[in-house]
Design a protein around this motif. Sequence first.
Motif, mmCIF file in Angstrom:
data_model
loop_
_atom_site.group_PDB
_atom_site.id
_atom_site.type_symbol
_atom_site.label_atom_id
_atom_site.label_comp_id
_atom_site.label_asym_id
_atom_site.label_seq_id
_atom_site.Cartn_x
_atom_site.Cartn_y
_atom_site.Cartn_z
ATOM 1 N N ASN A 352 19.118 -29.625 15.235
ATOM 2 C CA ASN A 352 19.752 -30.913 14.971
ATOM 3 C C ASN A 352 18.801 -31.831 14.212
ATOM 4 O O ASN A 352 19.202 -32.531 13.266
ATOM 5 N N ALA A 353 17.525 -31.816 14.617
ATOM 6 C CA ALA A 353 16.536 -32.668 13.938
ATOM 7 C C ALA A 353 16.355 -32.241 12.478
ATOM 8 O O ALA A 353 16.216 -33.096 11.582
ATOM 9 N N MET A 354 16.353 -30.949 12.219
ATOM 10 C CA MET A 354 16.203 -30.476 10.847
ATOM 11 C C MET A 354 17.410 -30.867 9.997
ATOM 12 O O MET A 354 17.265 -31.283 8.838
ATOM 13 N N ASN A 360 19.163 -37.117 5.650
ATOM 14 C CA ASN A 360 18.457 -38.297 5.141
ATOM 15 C C ASN A 360 17.949 -38.070 3.724
ATOM 16 O O ASN A 360 18.044 -38.944 2.849
ATOM 17 N N MET A 361 17.382 -36.894 3.477
ATOM 18 C CA MET A 361 16.846 -36.611 2.141
ATOM 19 C C MET A 361 17.946 -36.520 1.101
ATOM 20 O O MET A 361 17.736 -36.841 -0.072
ATOM 21 N N ASN A 362 19.141 -36.093 1.513
ATOM 22 C CA ASN A 362 20.254 -36.005 0.565
ATOM 23 C C ASN A 362 20.691 -37.369 0.054
ATOM 24 O O ASN A 362 21.300 -37.480 -1.012
ATOM 25 N N ILE A 363 20.408 -38.412 0.845
ATOM 26 C CA ILE A 363 20.785 -39.754 0.403
ATOM 27 C C ILE A 363 19.567 -40.574 -0.015
ATOM 28 O O ILE A 363 19.646 -41.791 -0.174
ATOM 29 N N ALA A 372 5.808 -32.182 13.631
ATOM 30 C CA ALA A 372 5.309 -32.087 15.008
ATOM 31 C C ALA A 372 6.425 -32.379 16.013
ATOM 32 O O ALA A 372 6.517 -31.737 17.069
ATOM 33 N N GLN A 373 7.254 -33.356 15.703
ATOM 34 C CA GLN A 373 8.366 -33.678 16.603
ATOM 35 C C GLN A 373 9.373 -32.530 16.662
ATOM 36 O O GLN A 373 9.917 -32.220 17.723
ATOM 37 N N ILE A 374 9.636 -31.909 15.520
ATOM 38 C CA ILE A 374 10.562 -30.767 15.498
ATOM 39 C C ILE A 374 9.974 -29.601 16.281
ATOM 40 O O ILE A 374 10.678 -28.917 17.037
#
Length: 585
Positions: A352-354, A360-363, A372-374
């Motif tokens: 889900n995080a990925m 986000n990058m698409n926009i 690290a969080q992933i």
Amino acid sequence: MKLSVFLFFCFAFSAIAENASSQNAKVTLNKQNVAVSEVLNAIEEQTEYLFLYNKKNVNVNRTTSVHVTDESVARVLSELFHGTNISYTMEGKHIVLTRKESNDFPATAQQSGRSINGVVKDEKGETVIGANVVVLGTTNGTITDFDGNFSLNGVPEKAVLQVSYIGYLTKEVSVGKQNTLNIVLEEDTKKLDEVVVIGYGTRQRKSITGSVDQVGSEVFENRPVSNAMQALQGASANLIIQQKNMNPNDNSMSINIRGVSTMGNNDPLIVIDGLISSTETLNNLNPADIENVSVLKDAGSAAIYGSRSANGVILVTTKKGVKSNKPTVTFNGMIGFEDPKILYQPVEGWQNAMYRNQANMNIGSSPAFTPAQIRDLYDHRDEEYWFLDEIMKTGLQQTYNLGISGGSENTTYMVSAGYFNQDSNFKGNFGVERYNFRTNLTTEYGRFKLTSLMAYTRKNERTVAGGTGNVIINSSRIPSYYYYKLQSEDGKYLINDVIGDDNALAKLQEGGYEKKDEDNFIGSLNLDVKLFDGLKARGLVGLDLTQHHRFRRDKKVPLYSSADLQTPVGSLKMKKEKPLLVQTL
């Protein structure tokens, strides 16, 4: 006195078989002259396998014998279907049986037998179009053409043909040495003589020209449903009933005949024992008290009710006693569990995080999660759970019905009592409880027939304060991050940047409740006067009284943004952008 008791127990459970390895699962079988289906059932009982096949293509009625000890399933199936046109494929815990194509099966087996031609007619000499003709015990079959003719290849010696068609008795014909057959089907007079209730009385089915369907009491008996409308689902062609949610306290079911025909109300007219009723009254009716339901689908059969029958008519007839019959006592009970199955599940938290980063990058925005969080989400994936799973539970359902009926030469009686109780599938103390009591009495004297009916229904409901409309939505959209919790170990209800101040579990278990009770009384007197043969006059007077009570209590539940905090927070401002929940079917 006749006493019949039906007790059904339905439990949903999951078990882990000892033969966990799919390909290495072994079985022990000792079957002599049994159907193939019995062998398949025995394999399913000893392993985790589940067989999938189409009965039209796979003959599971073939007799066989199997004697193996600690043998692999693959070896057993290879021997079981050796020399046939059936192949199997193991796909995880499923074994799919399919029929081989003609080029995969020996030509000698395909061509064994001879060709048979014939014609199918009725007793009047008219050809029967579309009759089913099948070699008994096989999947080799065909249908008759526009002239009633049929042709079958590969018919073995001493074969028996089974011929069937709607409205006719099924017939079995021995082929013998004949190559041409003339088959005559007989009408199913029992079905044609069946008495059907229509808008202006009763008629035999064979004399009805309008579009009328009738559902018998056998459809309602022993079905694990909460009301009559649920029992009617799938029971009559073109009768469409949809339940909008799983809440047992919600009777907002939609019903229509032959689809939606107007932008306004599409509900058909509902008539119960001659009284104009509503869907709510139909749902209050004990399904065990229903004798039959007639569905009038066209203007001709429903014309007696005028413009009110524009969307069709549903006629409900309840059970009555039988003349000159000794008292008959019947009792039936059902106990079961409703286990909610959610057909979709969220992806794991790290996935889900990925996906969120990708969105986000698409926009043109910055990623919401660092590598690290992933990685942290991936390392804790075994600690995750989904909020929607945590607010659901298995609900107990139970039904008990007692009836006494009988009659003398001129009088009949029927007295029944019923009890129904169903728990909600949401966690918390919610559910619905219903009590039914009904009497049907008839008395005849000369040309007069008096019918009296009395029915009382008491319904108690307990549901979530404010309804459950947002409970599923708010729970299903929460990502399965391991640090998102509904409740801490010491019982605190938690909130996060996604859930806000609406913890669904807190609302269900501590947020209050809404209690409703309803008393419904229906009474009627019906007088029939026979003027002369073929004509009678009927007078009907009745009443339908309903009384409601409603009590609601809302409770304030403290919410905490962290299990370590001792002071609750009223609400949590959502400073961060909400993560996107990705669900997989």
